[in-house]
Design a protein around this motif. Structure first.
Motif, mmCIF file in Angstrom:
data_model
loop_
_atom_site.group_PDB
_atom_site.id
_atom_site.type_symbol
_atom_site.label_atom_id
_atom_site.label_comp_id
_atom_site.label_asym_id
_atom_site.label_seq_id
_atom_site.Cartn_x
_atom_site.Cartn_y
_atom_site.Cartn_z
ATOM 1 N N TRP A 175 0.590 -1.130 -0.178
ATOM 2 C CA TRP A 175 0.014 0.034 -0.137
ATOM 3 C C TRP A 175 0.899 1.318 -0.158
ATOM 4 C CZ3 TRP A 175 -1.009 4.223 3.136
ATOM 5 C CH2 TRP A 175 -2.051 5.067 2.879
ATOM 6 N N LEU A 176 1.942 1.158 0.735
ATOM 7 C CA LEU A 176 2.825 2.310 0.891
ATOM 8 C C LEU A 176 3.545 2.680 -0.427
ATOM 9 C CD1 LEU A 176 3.978 4.595 2.804
ATOM 10 C CD2 LEU A 176 5.980 2.955 3.178
ATOM 11 N N HIS A 177 3.858 1.441 -0.976
ATOM 12 C CA HIS A 177 4.351 1.695 -2.431
ATOM 13 C C HIS A 177 3.465 2.466 -3.378
ATOM 14 C CE1 HIS A 177 5.495 0.163 -6.519
ATOM 15 N NE2 HIS A 177 6.711 0.248 -6.185
ATOM 16 N N ASN A 178 2.075 1.921 -3.315
ATOM 17 C CA ASN A 178 1.246 2.528 -4.217
ATOM 18 C C ASN A 178 1.227 4.026 -3.884
ATOM 19 O OD1 ASN A 178 -2.121 3.206 -4.456
ATOM 20 N ND2 ASN A 178 -1.256 2.022 -6.143
ATOM 21 N N ARG A 179 1.175 4.535 -2.822
ATOM 22 C CA ARG A 179 1.158 5.696 -2.410
ATOM 23 C C ARG A 179 2.253 6.769 -2.776
ATOM 24 N NH1 ARG A 179 -2.056 8.545 -2.500
ATOM 25 N NH2 ARG A 179 -0.840 10.028 -0.932
ATOM 26 N N THR A 180 3.500 6.051 -2.549
ATOM 27 C CA THR A 180 4.861 6.506 -3.069
ATOM 28 C C THR A 180 4.671 6.907 -4.677
ATOM 29 O OG1 THR A 180 5.972 5.329 -1.425
ATOM 30 C CG2 THR A 180 7.386 6.053 -3.295
ATOM 31 N N ALA A 181 4.282 5.706 -5.523
ATOM 32 C CA ALA A 181 4.218 5.976 -6.722
ATOM 33 C C ALA A 181 3.074 7.017 -7.369
ATOM 34 C CB ALA A 181 3.864 4.495 -7.651
ATOM 35 N N ALA A 182 2.080 7.184 -6.397
ATOM 36 C CA ALA A 182 1.085 8.018 -6.782
ATOM 37 C C ALA A 182 1.759 9.657 -6.439
ATOM 38 C CB ALA A 182 -0.156 7.878 -6.043
ATOM 39 N N VAL A 183 2.171 9.647 -5.182
ATOM 40 C CA VAL A 183 2.861 11.021 -5.095
ATOM 41 C C VAL A 183 4.080 11.446 -6.170
ATOM 42 C CG1 VAL A 183 4.251 12.181 -3.332
ATOM 43 C CG2 VAL A 183 2.273 10.797 -2.584
ATOM 44 N N ALA A 184 4.882 10.316 -6.428
ATOM 45 C CA ALA A 184 6.013 10.621 -7.391
ATOM 46 C C ALA A 184 5.213 10.889 -8.623
ATOM 47 C CB ALA A 184 6.860 9.475 -7.594
ATOM 48 N N ALA A 185 4.183 10.376 -9.047
ATOM 49 C CA ALA A 185 3.728 10.869 -10.347
ATOM 50 C C ALA A 185 3.207 12.286 -10.256
ATOM 51 C CB ALA A 185 2.480 9.725 -10.700
ATOM 52 N N THR A 233 3.993 14.373 -8.455
ATOM 53 C CA THR A 233 5.056 15.589 -8.106
ATOM 54 C C THR A 233 5.878 15.634 -9.299
ATOM 55 O OG1 THR A 233 5.686 14.656 -5.787
ATOM 56 C CG2 THR A 233 7.436 15.652 -7.069
ATOM 57 N N ALA A 234 5.991 14.664 -10.224
ATOM 58 C CA ALA A 234 6.718 14.640 -11.755
ATOM 59 C C ALA A 234 5.476 15.600 -12.427
ATOM 60 C CB ALA A 234 6.745 13.381 -12.278
ATOM 61 N N HIS A 235 4.324 15.689 -12.357
ATOM 62 C CA HIS A 235 3.494 16.447 -13.228
ATOM 63 C C HIS A 235 3.378 17.967 -12.668
ATOM 64 C CE1 HIS A 235 -0.008 17.589 -15.258
ATOM 65 N NE2 HIS A 235 -0.442 18.109 -14.385
ATOM 66 N N THR A 236 3.477 18.102 -11.373
ATOM 67 C CA THR A 236 3.549 19.389 -10.865
ATOM 68 C C THR A 236 4.768 20.130 -11.150
ATOM 69 O OG1 THR A 236 2.111 18.736 -8.994
ATOM 70 C CG2 THR A 236 3.245 20.895 -8.618
ATOM 71 N N GLU A 237 5.999 19.465 -11.044
ATOM 72 C CA GLU A 237 7.407 20.278 -11.190
ATOM 73 C C GLU A 237 7.602 20.026 -12.566
ATOM 74 O OE1 GLU A 237 10.139 18.183 -8.671
ATOM 75 O OE2 GLU A 237 9.283 18.829 -6.799
ATOM 76 N N ASN A 238 6.559 19.757 -13.609
ATOM 77 C CA ASN A 238 6.746 19.721 -14.824
ATOM 78 C C ASN A 238 8.050 19.186 -15.432
ATOM 79 O OD1 ASN A 238 5.668 20.596 -17.458
ATOM 80 N ND2 ASN A 238 6.569 22.583 -17.406
ATOM 81 N N GLY A 259 8.489 14.529 -20.198
ATOM 82 C CA GLY A 259 7.148 13.689 -20.419
ATOM 83 C C GLY A 259 7.627 12.257 -20.158
ATOM 84 N N LYS A 260 9.081 11.870 -20.361
ATOM 85 C CA LYS A 260 9.443 10.625 -20.332
ATOM 86 C C LYS A 260 9.260 10.123 -18.713
ATOM 87 C CE LYS A 260 13.365 7.419 -21.586
ATOM 88 N NZ LYS A 260 14.496 7.537 -22.126
ATOM 89 N N LEU A 261 9.807 11.070 -17.910
ATOM 90 C CA LEU A 261 9.525 10.909 -16.293
ATOM 91 C C LEU A 261 8.219 10.841 -15.957
ATOM 92 C CD1 LEU A 261 11.131 10.287 -13.695
ATOM 93 C CD2 LEU A 261 11.174 12.863 -13.511
ATOM 94 N N GLN A 262 7.311 11.784 -16.485
ATOM 95 C CA GLN A 262 5.860 11.612 -16.037
ATOM 96 C C GLN A 262 5.388 10.330 -16.437
ATOM 97 O OE1 GLN A 262 3.538 15.126 -16.789
ATOM 98 N NE2 GLN A 262 5.427 16.382 -16.818
ATOM 99 N N ALA A 263 5.619 9.782 -17.808
ATOM 100 C CA ALA A 263 5.217 8.605 -18.342
ATOM 101 C C ALA A 263 5.586 7.396 -17.399
ATOM 102 C CB ALA A 263 5.400 8.385 -19.764
ATOM 103 N N LEU A 264 6.691 7.528 -16.989
ATOM 104 C CA LEU A 264 7.327 6.384 -16.158
ATOM 105 C C LEU A 264 6.603 6.253 -14.853
ATOM 106 C CD1 LEU A 264 11.022 6.707 -16.876
ATOM 107 C CD2 LEU A 264 9.474 4.732 -17.505
ATOM 108 N N THR A 265 6.497 7.687 -14.133
ATOM 109 C CA THR A 265 5.504 7.433 -12.914
ATOM 110 C C THR A 265 4.515 7.337 -12.786
ATOM 111 O OG1 THR A 265 5.496 9.827 -12.836
ATOM 112 C CG2 THR A 265 7.587 9.116 -11.749
ATOM 113 N N ARG A 266 3.573 7.598 -13.802
ATOM 114 C CA ARG A 266 2.282 7.200 -14.164
ATOM 115 C C ARG A 266 2.350 5.807 -14.294
ATOM 116 N NH1 ARG A 266 2.109 11.128 -17.973
ATOM 117 N NH2 ARG A 266 1.680 9.657 -19.664
ATOM 118 N N LEU A 267 3.257 4.958 -15.068
ATOM 119 C CA LEU A 267 3.093 3.575 -15.132
ATOM 120 C C LEU A 267 3.471 3.043 -13.819
ATOM 121 C CD1 LEU A 267 2.896 1.160 -16.971
ATOM 122 C CD2 LEU A 267 5.377 1.617 -17.439
ATOM 123 N N SER A 268 4.335 3.453 -13.142
ATOM 124 C CA SER A 268 4.645 3.019 -11.941
ATOM 125 C C SER A 268 3.569 2.764 -10.910
ATOM 126 C CB SER A 268 5.846 3.775 -11.264
ATOM 127 O OG SER A 268 6.024 3.313 -10.028
#
Length: 192
Positions: free
Chosen positions: A34-44, A46-51, A54-63
């Motif tokens: 569950w914590l991994h899921n939350r970590t991946a969500a927060v990372a995705a 954050t990647a979107h918010t910090e602009n 595109g590759k990093l945003q796609a990777l974090t969405r997939l994660s």
């Protein structure tokens, strides 16, 4: 006929080993998933918010998407770890939880304990069936259980001998050089 079928099933279980068997997910493993899921969500997020790229945003969405499978597989924990923000997630307790989950994930059932449990179950079922075949099956299974225990003791003794007498390891191996490949595989799987 039943004796042959029972023996073949037991032999298949023993030869397959316990490597494919795993314990059910523990509470720590469920919390970690569950914590991994939350970590991946927060990372995705954050990647979107910090602009980020595109590759990093796609990777974090997939994660984030992939980590949902871990939670589904493990199930939700009874108690959810605090994980609303990146700071919550990056707490020392999260790292400790991950280390505990990794250690627990590596654990496997003991081959002999699994075999003993299977014998116990089969003996109980055979006793319930009763009759001549049930009585014969119980006798056969009890004998197979005793032989399994004896094999366990022989393997443990051999391993102890090899560890205490390293200078005799070559002679020990030479004495066992005519073992069949099946026997070697069986012993390798049953070593403590």
């Amino acid at each position: 006929m039943r004796k042959i079928v029972g023996t073949l099933i037991l032999l298949c279980l023993v030869l397959a080993g316990c490597e494919s068997l795993r314990f059910a997910p523990t509470e720590a493993q469920k919390q970690n998933a569950w914590l991994h899921n939350r970590t991946a969500a927060v990372a995705a997020d954050t990647a979107h918010t910090e602009n980020a790229s595109g590759k990093l945003q796609a990777l974090t969405r997939l994660s984030k998407l992939q980590s949902g499978a871990f939670v589904s597989y493990c199930g939700l924990p009874r108690e959810l770890p605090q994980a609303d923000t990146a700071e919550d997630i990056l707490a020392e307790s999260s790292f400790q939880l991950a280390q505990t989950a990794v250690a627990q994930s590596a654990e496997r059932p003991d081959t002999f304990q699994v075999a003993d449990n299977i014998f116990e179950l089969a003996i109980g079922i055979s006793a319930l069936l009763g009759g001549v075949y049930g009585t014969r099956a119980v006798r056969f299974l009890k004998e197979a259980r005793v032989k399994s225990k004896a094999l366990q003791e022989v393997i443990a003794g051999n391993e102890l001998f090899k560890s205490q007498h390293t200078d005799q390891a070559g002679a020990f191996k030479q004495a066992h050089h005519k073992q069949s490949p099946e026997t070697r595989q069986l012993v390798a799987q049953m070593k403590p």
